[in-house]
Design an enzyme around this catalytic site. Structure first.
Site, PDB file in Angstrom:
ATOM      1  N   GLY A 283      57.195  90.477  48.330  1.00 33.94           N
ATOM      2  CA  GLY A 283      55.747  90.315  48.422  1.00 33.94           C
ATOM      3  C   GLY A 283      55.113  90.268  47.040  1.00 33.94           C
ATOM      4  N   SER A 284      53.937  90.868  46.932  1.00 37.01           N
ATOM      5  CA  SER A 284      53.191  90.747  45.678  1.00 37.01           C
ATOM      6  C   SER A 284      53.829  91.480  44.508  1.00 37.01           C
ATOM      7  CB  SER A 284      51.773  91.256  45.882  1.00 37.01           C
ATOM      8  OG  SER A 284      51.152  90.495  46.890  1.00 37.01           O
TER       9      SER A 284
END
Lengths: 379, 643
Positions: free
Chosen positions: B325-326
């Site tokens: 993810g981020s």
């Protein structure tokens, strides 16, 4: 390619070949393997696991392979000889290059389901190529120096490859097996006398080299020789095997302690009780009678093979049968001698009895060739 | 051609030689038979005597297995005496009567009794059969005191493994168990020790991967026994070599704390010392009691562990691979900076989505971020900025940077089943999926989704490398037998210092800036301030229908379809000491679910114990106070050994 040759005379064909099998040999093989199953059952403490059952399966496969090989004309196998030799040779080289390391020596190619020992294959392939060679060569020429050199080279190449693995036992087995084929083929006795002399010289040099900078054998090999000469020098190591195995055998007495009652082989920790030293268990549990009977079974196989070889007018078939019988003889003689303290411990299994896949399958394949030679001999 | 002759017509001509050779062989056979006769007939009495009256028996003495400690010497795996009772038929005479007599002293169940009788009848008379083991001292002492009248019943003391910390270090330390057929097959030359009944070897974790060091070497005892197998005297004894003691880099209290913080979740937490890569905590929840496995686990327990949807047996921090993810955005930003394709001050316009072809890629913030520069992109985790960067940089450069930061390759740890993660390349997709790499794949990778996968351990390594600029390698073993494991100074990553500075600025803002995604999870104590990055990785694709219907709140979804929550951090900002990564499977948003956990673990590590309330932001202090007032729920104390 037609395998038919009018010179062969009457050779059975199709399923009628089955009638011409050497069933006596087949029965003897089953009997000996049966002894093996019993002993593996016994050393496992009365259990089919982990050895006996697997050995049975392997023998079953080996026996089937023998029958299949026997059905195929010996002339086909003769043509295959050169290929078999080259194949085994390249496997030996392959094992040298990338074989997995086991028992401190590079001897196996791991096929995943099965570990192949190319040196086992070579024992048969070498007999095949030598038989092929002497089949091709005019018997008048066998003792001419120039015609002796070729088979010597054919033998020495694999011997050297096996020696660097290092596997002294197999190397000597190959050498002795090849010598016996050459002897059968009629090579002059003078060569053998010379070779024996050279052999003694080599042994002397090797022993002399111990501890010097140009030592010719590995330390563990020297140790085995030393231990052989004086087992008490190393009672905890290799000598322990010999001391314990002679005690176990001797304690079996005339009739043995009875099946599954061998105390020595199981109380004592013999790491190779199911492989190279299995004869010890047999001797302890079945005594002199048992050991001599097994020896008798082996000799019977030898007798039948040699009778078949002598009566075979096909030179290839005869030499092949004689050579395989000799290899077989070397196996059991060296193993028994080793277990009884007559020879150094060199890691040769008791044929068809010791636990092990490679040796078993190769041996059954070899007896397939013997059967094929027998079935297809000119009558 | 003149040499070729037809052998068949002339006969083989080996008859004479064959007979000669056979004669020689018979000679050898005669020799063998003579030797058999000599051994088994002539000297049989002598050997029988040697064998029966005075035989030398060699027994292997199993070495004591090496112990496992945490970094401060707290025991994690020890050896405890195992009191057991064996029966030898040869000496007992009638095994049923012997068991009856024994039954008067200790309890013997019917099942146990029939098992023993069956085993006795199958084995040879002199083989000891275990009647009962793991007895408590009192029962054992009673049997021992009565042993003169209990013929054939022998009390024995062996060693068995015990994990005093129970489930706290189950995944890292692993457990031992009886040698199986498969274990034997795995080795080309099995150690003879493995053949000893009841010998135990490492099955998972460090116990398995450091088996060689832990096992030690067998000792040998030469004893004289009489015909009954009774030991007359010991001739000599070689104690062998005990296994090496292993000291791990784990810090037990921190490990326990991390587990407590993750309790109830399926999660991972890794704490790494960024100065030398030491792993201080490697928590995986839910966990299990390794002591259950030592004597073979019961079917019921096994099935419970296997069927738990939270997969307690998996060592999630090293074997789990998740879309980062981020938390992957630092990698993309660094790759863009290095390629010179973006200036830190340059802004990208985020209207809430970008359109590539006819497909819309949404930013998590539906209304958009407006003008976003590098610092803000990390601070507020703008997706559109990274969609743009990924297109500019391309997957190959992203993957190359990821590899430099420790992603996409197995970290060298003495643990089984280490996840490699996945850093895709065009060639990889071509090979595995048989389809060409699409621009959309790069765009997804830009926010750590799509094909990209990383383990929590790899994320911790990445964070430590970002914090130091050095190629930190994780280490789990501190010393063998008090000899420290040599470590090399980690080389420089070769990433320009100013690039790293931009990234660190962004990570610092993400936690400490008022508008940072993890602001609520900051450390209030300025001297210990933390930098970090949240991540929320989708397990599913949000369909356009769902988007229109408004179903993309995680709470509305079943557990297994919720997002994974991630957070990576290091602290203190000024002089980094620890890197932490936390992944909570299906935990929802990284900021809400993972970041507070990471912050608490970080504070615990920095303070070497519970941190003062002043270290927490004012808003969360009541919650912390409440949590501390309630007693710990997990991990459970180790289960007492069954007597």
């Amino acid at each position: 390619m037609s395998l038919y040759d009018p010179a062969e005379g009457r050779v059975p064909s199709g399923l009628s070949k089955i009638l011409h099998f050497h069933w006596a040999i087949a029965v003897l093989l089953v009997a000996i393997a049966g002894v093996g199953f019993l002993m593996l059952y016994s050393v496992a403490g009365g259990s089919l696991q982990p050895w006996s059952q697997r050995q049975m399966i392997r023998f079953g496969i080996g026996f089937a392979a023998m029958l299949v090989i026997a059905m195929i004309n010996i002339r086909f196998w003769r043509r295959l000889s050169v290929l078999a030799y080259l194949g085994a040779l390249s496997l030996l080289v392959a094992v040298e290059l990338m074989g997995s390391v086991g028992m401190g020596a590079q001897r196996w190619i791991d096929l995943g389901f099965f570990q192949l020992q190319p040196s086992e294959l070579m024992k048969i392939a070498l007999v095949m190529i030598l038989a092929r060679y002497y089949d091709w060569l005019d018997p008048e020429l066998v003792s001419r120096p120039i015609w002796v050199i070729a088979p010597v080279i054919l033998t020495l190449v694999p011997v050297v490859l096996v020696l660097v693995q290092p596997d002294l036992g197999t190397a000597l087995l190959l050498l002795a097996g090849a010598a016996m084929v050459m002897f059968l083929a009629g090579v002059s006795l003078w060569y053998f006398a010379a070779a024996a002399l050279a052999g003694f010289a080599v042994i002397f040099t090797v022993l002399l080299s111990h501890g010097t900078s140009w030592q010719l054998l590995r330390d563990y090999q020297f140790k085995r020789i030393e231990t052989f000469l004086d087992p008490s020098s190393d009672p905890l190591g290799a000598g322990y095997h010999i001391t314990q195995s002679t005690i176990a055998m001797g304690s079996g007495g005339l009739t043995g302690r009875g099946f599954m009652q061998g105390t020595q082989s199981r109380l004592n920790f013999l790491p190779e009780k199911h492989t190279d030293f299995i004869f010890t268990t047999l001797s302890e549990e079945f005594g002199f009678v048992g050991s001599l009977s097994l020896l008798g079974l082996y000799v019977l196989i030898l007798v039948f093979c040699i009778a078949s070889a002598i009566s075979n007018r096909n030179r290839y078939g005869a030499l092949l049968t004689g050579g395989i019988a000799s290899t077989f003889f070397l196996y059991f003689a060296i193993n028994m001698a080793m277990v009884m303290g007559l020879a150094p411990v060199v890691g040769v299994p008791l044929p068809l009895v010791s636990y092990g896949g490679s040796a078993m399958l190769v041996l059954m394949g070899a007896f397939g060739l013997v059967q094929s030679a027998h079935v297809h001999k000119p009558r | 051609m003149a040499l070729i002759r037809d052998s068949d017509r002339q006969g083989a001509g080996i008859g004479r030689r064959a007979v000669l050779l056979f004669g020689a062989k018979l000679g050898v056979v005669g020799l063998l038979a003579w030797r058999m006769h000599q051994l088994q007939v002539e000297q049989a009495d002598r050997y029988r005597l040697l064998a029966d009256e005075n035989r030398i028996n060699i027994r292997l003495i199993p070495p004591a297995r090496g112990l496992i400690f945490d970094r401060s010497g707290r025991p994690l795996a020890v050896n405890r005496p195992n009191y057991r009772i064996v029966l030898i038929r040869e000496q007992a005479g009638d095994p049923e009567r012997a068991l009856d007599e024994l039954g008067r002293i200790i309890e013997i169940g019917d099942a146990q009794r029939s098992r023993v009788l069956k085993e006795v009848s199958q084995k040879s008379a002199f083989v000891p059969v275990t009647v009962a083991e793991r007895l408590d001292w009192e029962d054992f002492a009673r049997v021992a005191a009565n042993s003169p009248v209990l013929s054939g019943i022998i009390p024995e003391v062996g060693l068995t493994r015990f994990y005093p910390e129970g489930d706290a270090t189950a995944h890292v330390v692993g457990y031992v168990g009886p040698v199986s057929e498969r274990d034997l097959k795995r080795q080309a030359t099995p150690d003879p020790l493995l053949q000893i009944p009841r010998f135990q070897i490492g099955k998972t974790g460090v116990e398995r991967r450091l088996e060689r060091a832990l096992r030690g070497q067998a000792g040998i005892s030469r004893i004289e026994v009489n015909s009954l197998g009774r030991v007359m005297r010991e001739l000599d004894r070689n104690e062998g070599k005990a296994g090496q003691n292993v000291q791990l880099t784990l810090d037990l209290p921190l490990q326990r704390y991390a587990l407590t913080r993750l309790a109830g979740e399926a999660g991972s937490a890794v704490v790494m010392d960024v100065r030398d890569g030491s792993i201080l905590a490697l928590a995986s929840t839910p966990t299990f009691d390794p002591n259950l496995f030592v004597f073979g686990i019961s079917t019921e327990n096994w099935e419970n562990l296997l069927n738990d949807p939270h997969r307690p047996l998996a060592d999630k921090p090293v074997s789990g691979a998740y879309p980062p993810g981020s938390t992957f955005k630092m990698v993309v930003a660094l790759a863009a900076l290095e390629a010179g394709l973006v200036k830190p001050g340059e802004t990208v316009w985020c209207p809430g989505y970008i359109k590539i072809g006819n497909r819309r890629f949404h930013c998590w913030k539906r209304v958009g971020h407006g003008h976003v520069d590098l610092r803000r992109s990390l601070r507020e985790s703008c997706d559109v900025y990274y969609y743009e960067m990924a297109q500019r940089v391309g997957i190959e450069r992203i993957t190359a940077m990821a590899r430099r930061l420790g992603l996409g390759s197995r970290p060298p740890l003495p643990l089984p089943a280490i996840a490699e993660g996945l850093m895709p390349t065009k060639a990889w997709k071509e090979r595995v999926h048989g389809s060409p790499w699409l621009i959309g794949d790069s765009v997804n990778a830009g926010i750590g989704q799509g094909y990209v996968l990383a383990s929590p351990m790899q994320l911790a390594i990445m964070t430590a490398r970002l914090a130091t600029g050095r190629a930190i390698v994780p280490r789990l073993v501190q010393s063998f037998d008090d000899v420290p494991v040599a470590r090399a100074e980690p080389p420089d990553l070769g990433i320009p210092g100013e690039h790293l500075k931009y990234i660190r600025d962004g990570m610092r803002a993400a936690v400490n800036h008022r508008r940072g995604t993890a602001h609520a999870a900051r450390i209030a104590d300025r001297s210990l301030a933390m930098s970090g990055k949240t991540g929320t990785s989708q397990v599913r694709q949000i369909t356009e229908v769902e988007r229109r219907a408004g179903i993309f709140r995680n709470e509305d979804l079943p557990w297994e379809r919720r997002d994974h929550a991630l957070f990576v951090a290091y602290a203190p900002v000024s002089d980094p000491r620890y890197a932490v990564s936390v992944v909570i499977e299906h935990g929802g948003g990284g900021a809400r679910a993972a970041a507070p956990v990471a912050r608490d673990i970080m504070l615990y590590a920095l303070h070497g114990g519970p941190a003062p309330l002043s270290a927490y932001p004012e808003k969360v202090r009541p919650e912390i106070r409440k949590r501390r007032a309630t007693p710990e729920t997990s991990p459970r104390p180790p289960q007492r050994d069954r007597a």
